[in-house]
Design an enzyme around this catalytic site. Structure first.
Site, PDB file in Angstrom:
ATOM      1  N   PHE A   1       1.627  11.654  -0.367  1.00  0.00           N
ATOM      2  CA  PHE A   1       1.260  11.319  -1.750  1.00  0.00           C
ATOM      3  C   PHE A   1      -0.241  11.128  -1.812  1.00  0.00           C
ATOM      4  O   PHE A   1      -0.796  10.236  -1.173  1.00  0.00           O
ATOM      5  CB  PHE A   1       1.957  10.045  -2.257  1.00  0.00           C
ATOM      6  CG  PHE A   1       1.563   9.749  -3.679  1.00  0.00           C
ATOM      7  CD1 PHE A   1       2.210  10.379  -4.734  1.00  0.00           C
ATOM      8  CD2 PHE A   1       0.501   8.899  -3.969  1.00  0.00           C
ATOM      9  CE1 PHE A   1       1.822  10.152  -6.051  1.00  0.00           C
ATOM     10  CE2 PHE A   1       0.101   8.677  -5.294  1.00  0.00           C
ATOM     11  CZ  PHE A   1       0.770   9.300  -6.325  1.00  0.00           C
TER      12      PHE A   1
ATOM     13  N   ASP B   1      -6.673   9.481   4.032  1.00  0.00           N
ATOM     14  CA  ASP B   1      -6.486   8.887   2.708  1.00  0.00           C
ATOM     15  C   ASP B   1      -6.045   7.440   2.922  1.00  0.00           C
ATOM     16  O   ASP B   1      -4.879   7.164   3.189  1.00  0.00           O
ATOM     17  CB  ASP B   1      -5.440   9.684   1.914  1.00  0.00           C
ATOM     18  CG  ASP B   1      -5.188   9.082   0.527  1.00  0.00           C
ATOM     19  OD1 ASP B   1      -5.610   7.928   0.295  1.00  0.00           O
ATOM     20  OD2 ASP B   1      -4.556   9.766  -0.302  1.00  0.00           O
TER      21      ASP B   1
ATOM     22  N   LYS C   1      -8.016   2.249  -5.065  1.00  0.00           N
ATOM     23  CA  LYS C   1      -7.183   1.069  -5.356  1.00  0.00           C
ATOM     24  C   LYS C   1      -7.945  -0.256  -5.212  1.00  0.00           C
ATOM     25  O   LYS C   1      -8.677  -0.621  -6.106  1.00  0.00           O
ATOM     26  CB  LYS C   1      -5.905   1.122  -4.520  1.00  0.00           C
ATOM     27  CG  LYS C   1      -4.995   2.264  -4.999  1.00  0.00           C
ATOM     28  CD  LYS C   1      -3.538   2.087  -4.687  1.00  0.00           C
ATOM     29  CE  LYS C   1      -2.685   3.031  -5.527  1.00  0.00           C
ATOM     30  NZ  LYS C   1      -2.351   4.311  -4.890  1.00  0.00           N
TER      31      LYS C   1
END
Ligand code: PLP
Length: 422
Positions: free
Chosen positions: A162, A247, A276
């Site tokens: 993802f 990531d 985030k």
């Protein structure tokens, strides 16, 4: 601890959640459902206020946040130091565009460069944008530095990945919901099995410029690869002159008990992708960090963003970096994570099939006999605990790192009772 405006302790179970009774929740849910695109299926809670690990809804009821915005709220809601940094910057300057330089920009990039150990930083806004940035940089590096023939670069990605929702990124997802109906997709990606070094080795060609991976797959269900996997990826990348691109948008910045999830194997990727928690739960802030031989391939006009690296984002990001530099949050994640692991492992065989824990982050596979992940999250919500299911039968717990031990244990007690069918 809490701010329940009903004046009652939300931990007492004498206030069952009746979906018809809370007037404001009902109204707001209807409004949200009738006038917004249905790209999410939220739990029926409407938050009006939040502090630390607790959120209060429009009807004054408090809920323990065990998701923390998918790790965007690692420092909790309204952390005083982050709020102060934001407030101070709001009064000075909030946006210049990159057409001009502002006084937070160089400092943020340099401080984040120190935290990552990289020469250069390129700030963006969303995680997906930072992933896109890394893909572009990796390709350009491939053509200019590695000498791959134009427009033939290949990037190896992992099964179950993802990396966000843009059309390029969903094109190399293997999640049907993320992908179906959105083609045609960009070429140049090769998928291998996550955790399988032989598969990775076999997929590398002369045209491979990068391996893109999550050091732990969060959306996949907090999937932790086998021990030594990240080191193996690093070795393969070194042997074939391929960039290792990590990531760390969800796994990084303290969540796993280390600053970066790659730190658990003492692995330094060529490129970090961050997002985030970098925005402190206040503004979207993402970034790509890499050495000069990689990020240096970008020249003026070749990439950009109107809001990327804006003064407010940089001021908040600087505070995040300075909070992480103390190591306190990482230590908290480790200590609380051990407590969480202990409790969760006891649930195996009692409504839970398997648990995976790293730092204050857990994937819990629910026994289908108990119900779906969604069922469990709804039952938790009725007990004033908010969590999120992923892939049908898995629940992800990622409480804010500022959560008190007492609140964490209470939240885990609720889960134990729910999965036990109490
Ligand atoms: C959330 C996430 C993204 C995308 O970030 P957005 O800010 O939602 O675009 C990318 N990669 C990982 C690992 C993520 O968890």
């Amino acid at each position: 601890m809490t701010t329940d405006l009903t004046g009652k302790d939300p931990r007492s179970q004498d206030q069952p959640l009746d979906p018809t009774a809370p007037l404001h929740t009902h109204e707001q849910m209807e409004l949200a459902e009738s006038r917004t695109a249905h790209n999410y299926h939220p739990l029926p809670v409407v938050v009006a206020h939040a502090e630390g690990a607790w959120m209060t809804d429009v009807d004054g009821r408090a809920f323990l946040d065990m998701l923390a915005g998918y790790s965007a709220l690692n420092f909790g809601h309204g952390h005083p130091a982050l709020l102060q940094a934001a407030h101070e910057q709001l009064d000075k300057v909030t946006l210049t565009s990159r057409a001009f330089v502002h006084d937070q920009f160089g400092a943020f990039c340099s401080e984040l460069g120190d935290l990552t150990g990289k020469d250069m930083v390129l700030p963006m806004n969303s995680g997906a944008e930072a992933v896109e940035t890394a893909l572009k940089v990796a390709r350009k590096w491939g053509y200019e530095v590695k000498g791959v023939p134009d427009d033939t670069a290949e990037i190896v990605v992992m099964s179950g990945n993802f990396h966000g929702r843009t059309s390029t990124i969903v094109g190399f997802s293997d999640d049907a919901a993320a992908r179906n109906g959105f083609g045609p997709f960009a070429p140049g990606f090769v998928t291998v099995e996550y955790g399988d070094l032989d598969a990775l080795r076999a997929a590398i060609t002369d045209r491979t410029v990068a391996v893109l991976l999550e050091p732990i797959q969060g959306e996949g269900g907090v999937l932790i690869p086998p021990d030594g996997y990240l080191r193996g990826v690093r070795e393969i990348c070194d042997a074939h002159q391929v960039l290792m691109v990590a990531d760390e948008i969800q796994a990084g910045l303290g969540r796993t008990g280390r600053t970066f999830a790659c730190d658990h194997e003492d692995v330094v990727p060529d490129v970090y992708i961050l997002g985030k928690a970098l925005g402190g739960g206040i503004v979207p802030v993402s970034a790509v960090a890499a050495d000069k031989n990689v990020l240096g391939v970008l020249r003026p006009g070749q990439h950009g963003s109107t809001f990327g690296g804006n003064p407010l984002a940089c001021a908040v990001g600087r505070e995040v970096v300075s909070m992480l530099a103390t190591g306190d949050f990482q230590q908290r994640a480790t200590a609380l994570g051990e407590i969480m692991r202990d409790r969760l492992e006891k649930l195996i065989g009692n409504g839970v099939l398997a648990v995976r824990v790293r730092g204050l982050w857990a994937g819990i596979d629910i026994d289908p006999k108990v119900g779906s992940g969604r069922d469990v999250c709804e039952a938790l919500m009725a007990r004033r605990v908010l969590a999120k299911d992923t892939h049908g039968s898995t629940i992800r717990l990622a409480p804010p790192l500022v959560i008190s031990e007492e609140d964490l244990l209470w939240g885990l007690d609720q889960l134990a009772e729910v999965v036990a069918g109490a």
